[in-house]
Design a protein around this motif. Structure first.
Motif, short mmCIF file in Angstrom:
data_model
loop_
_atom_site.label_atom_id
_atom_site.label_comp_id
_atom_site.label_asym_id
_atom_site.label_seq_id
_atom_site.Cartn_x
_atom_site.Cartn_y
_atom_site.Cartn_z
N GLN A 135 0.84 -1.20 0.00
CA GLN A 135 0.00 0.00 0.00
C GLN A 135 0.88 1.26 0.00
OE1 GLN A 135 -3.70 -0.30 1.53
NE2 GLN A 135 -4.03 1.73 0.77
N TYR A 136 1.61 1.49 -1.10
CA TYR A 136 2.37 2.74 -1.11
C TYR A 136 2.09 3.62 -2.32
CZ TYR A 136 5.94 -0.64 -2.95
OH TYR A 136 6.62 -1.64 -3.58
N GLN A 358 7.60 9.28 -8.23
CA GLN A 358 7.87 10.22 -9.32
C GLN A 358 6.72 11.24 -9.40
OE1 GLN A 358 7.45 6.91 -9.60
NE2 GLN A 358 9.05 5.95 -10.84
N GLN A 359 7.08 12.49 -9.63
CA GLN A 359 6.08 13.54 -9.65
C GLN A 359 5.49 13.78 -11.05
OE1 GLN A 359 4.90 15.00 -6.65
NE2 GLN A 359 6.05 13.15 -6.09
N SER A 366 -0.88 12.70 -5.60
CA SER A 366 -1.25 12.81 -4.19
C SER A 366 -1.84 11.50 -3.68
CB SER A 366 -2.26 13.95 -3.98
OG SER A 366 -3.52 13.64 -4.57
N LEU A 367 -2.21 10.63 -4.63
CA LEU A 367 -2.72 9.31 -4.25
C LEU A 367 -1.60 8.34 -3.85
CD1 LEU A 367 -5.45 8.92 -7.03
CD2 LEU A 367 -5.84 9.33 -4.59
N ASP A 368 -0.37 8.72 -4.09
CA ASP A 368 0.77 7.90 -3.66
C ASP A 368 1.08 8.25 -2.21
OD1 ASP A 368 0.83 6.87 -6.17
OD2 ASP A 368 2.67 7.88 -6.80
N THR A 369 0.43 7.55 -1.29
CA THR A 369 0.48 7.92 0.13
C THR A 369 1.63 7.26 0.89
OG1 THR A 369 -1.08 6.11 0.60
CG2 THR A 369 -2.02 8.31 0.24
N GLY A 370 2.44 6.48 0.20
CA GLY A 370 3.47 5.71 0.88
C GLY A 370 4.50 6.52 1.63
#
Length: 513
Positions: A135-136, A358-359, A366-370
């Motif tokens: 979950q990251y 990676q941006q 912003s959904l990459d909450t890891g």
């Protein structure tokens, strides 16, 4: 040219070419092993269903089949060898693990702050294990990123926050550590880059009955246990606000900066709730971060009848909550919730690993909450709670909480009718703490050896129940009180008959002491 058996062209010194069939034996064996593995999984699952979920929830079966360590080592054959075992041997391993493990799903397992089984949550756990993702990032866990976001939103709403942040953590101890770390960053943001050299001596405040993870967090974060100021509690185990104020004065006199106070909603042993509004007032006056460890008691928020126990919870800066306890989501399921809307969690923990975060991705990063987590790989813990919540709804979870309270009240009422039981104190939660007074100690409370003899009662009864396999319940000494039992009522499978059995069994096991 394609040769199905990987025909390999061999050049001989004579210049002649021959085709030699060299079957890829390794691939053949791999495919067979995969096929065998699927069959094993199917048959092992049948063992799990029968031995754990059927027999393990049957009142006629034992909670555990106790073996001493040397016996158990011999029975399990734990050695790892050069070559693998046969299908039947492996199935026997599964049966042995099931047979000799404690059945925490058994209705008469009262030993911990988790028990019972919810089949929808269990399905979620099985699905999580099978999908085996981390979950990251949204790219590898799209379903679970969105699911975690929604579950956290709903939990924050129950606390009383329309906005905020949060994350699932590997247990309440880690959730508490997150709270302390974020609080320190909030008070001294330079600590992230400059370390403890850039901070003053810090002071933490928590009650004498709070969870030991507070001291562990202070150790792990380099704050030190000498800087954890222990606040006294009343007879029920609730923090005394006046002593909190006194401890803050004491800390300041030692040139320590008060920055973090931990209030407990449902202490581990007595199930006590600290006076949250009073603590919030003190915290605000002193500019401290207020955290609430509601790992055990947070689920009262589902109950209209009992949520008054956490009145003032919305004033906290952070809340730990373990749905794997009273809600039966299954180990592990713990969240840390924040009132903060400034992205403190991300700012404090982010390391900006470019191979993951990676941006310039093609979706909303912003959904990459890891990067909010101190972990890299993070297990999916939201699915089991989400699926259970979907199945029985908020109303069903509320009923589950209310039922545990009703059974605990019934147990106390019945206990008070029996002369061999003495309550440590009357609690407000589902922890029932008591001494069993055997006939040999009746009326001898003033004897010089009374306390010593009483302290030996609970360990003997516990040993007997474990070896009989009839039930499991914990005991402990605490704050000058000799060993007493802590009965925890939480499984939805329980009835008043189980409460009666519990009292009868304690009497049966201890009548000759």
């Amino acid at each position: 040219m394609y040769f199905p058996f990987s025909l390999r062209l061999i050049h001989f010194t004579s210049g002649m070419k021959r085709l030699l069939y060299l079957p890829k034996i390794e691939l053949f064996h791999f495919k067979n092993k995969q096929s065998d593995g699927k069959l094993f999984l199917t048959e092992a699952f049948n063992v799990i269903m029968e031995e754990i979920l059927h027999k393990g929830t049957d009142l006629k079966e034992k909670v555990c089949e106790w073996k001493d360590p040397d016996q158990l080592r011999a029975l399990l054959d734990l050695d790892l060898r050069e070559h693998g075992e046969s299908h039947e041997q492996l199935l026997q391993r599964v049966r042995d693990v099931a047979r000799y493990s404690v059945k925490t799903c058994h209705p008469r397992f009262f030993n911990q702050l988790f028990a019972g089984v919810d089949y929808h949550a269990l399905t979620g756990r099985l699905l999580t294990e099978t999908l085996n993702t981390s979950q990251y990032t949204y790219e590898v866990a799209p379903v679970f990123v969105l699911m975690e976001e929604e579950v956290l939103r709903q939990l924050r709403s129950l606390v009383g926050w329309s906005e905020g942040d949060g994350i699932f953590c590997p247990g309440g101890s880690v959730s508490n550590m997150y709270a302390m770390n974020i609080a320190r960053y909030w008070a001294f943001p330079q600590v992230k880059t400059q370390g403890l050299w850039a901070t003053p001596r810090m002071a933490i405040f928590t009650s004498q009955q709070s969870h030991y993870s507070m001291k562990k967090a202070a150790t792990f974060l380099g704050i030190g246990t000498d800087n954890v100021f222990i606040v006294q509690v009343d007879e029920s185990g609730s923090m005394i606000p006046e002593d909190l104020e006194a401890k803050i004065v004491q800390a300041k006199s030692k040139d320590a900066v008060p920055f973090f106070v931990n209030a407990t909603a449902g202490t581990t042993v007595q199930g006590a709730f600290d006076p949250l509004n009073h603590i919030a007032d003190i915290s605000e006056r002193n500019g401290m971060w207020m955290h609430i460890d509601a790992a055990w008691g947070g689920s009262v928020l589902f109950s209209k009848k009992h949520k008054h126990l956490v009145a003032g919870i919305e004033r906290a800066n952070s809340v730990t909550w373990n749905p794997h306890k009273m809600l039966l989501a299954g180990l592990q399921c713990s969240v840390i919730l924040f009132r903060d809307t400034t992205n403190l969690l991300m700012h404090c923990h982010s390391a900006n690993a470019t191979y993951l975060f990676q941006q310039d991705k093609f979706y909303d990063t912003s959904l990459d909450t890891g990067d909010k987590s101190i972990q890299c790989g993070r297990k999916v813990d939201c699915l089991k709670l989400w699926l259970m919540w979907k199945a029985i709804g908020t109303h069903g979870l509320s009923e589950r909480v209310d039922k545990t309270f009703a059974l605990a009240r019934y147990l106390v009422e019945e206990m008070e009718k029996r002369e061999n039981f003495k309550l440590v104190c009357k609690g407000h939660f589902v922890n029932v703490c008591f001494w069993f007074i055997p006939p040999s100690l009746k009326g001898k409370e003033n004897s010089p050896d009374y306390q010593e003899r009483l302290s030996k009662v609970a360990p003997v009864i516990k040993e007997r129940m474990m070896k009989r396999g009839t039930m499991m319940v914990g005991y402990q000494p605490m704050d000058g009180r000799v060993n007493f039992f802590r009965m925890v009522v939480l499984s939805p499978q329980l009835t008043t008959k189980d409460m009666d059995f519990f009292l009868d069994e304690i009497e049966k096991l201890g009548k000759d002491l």
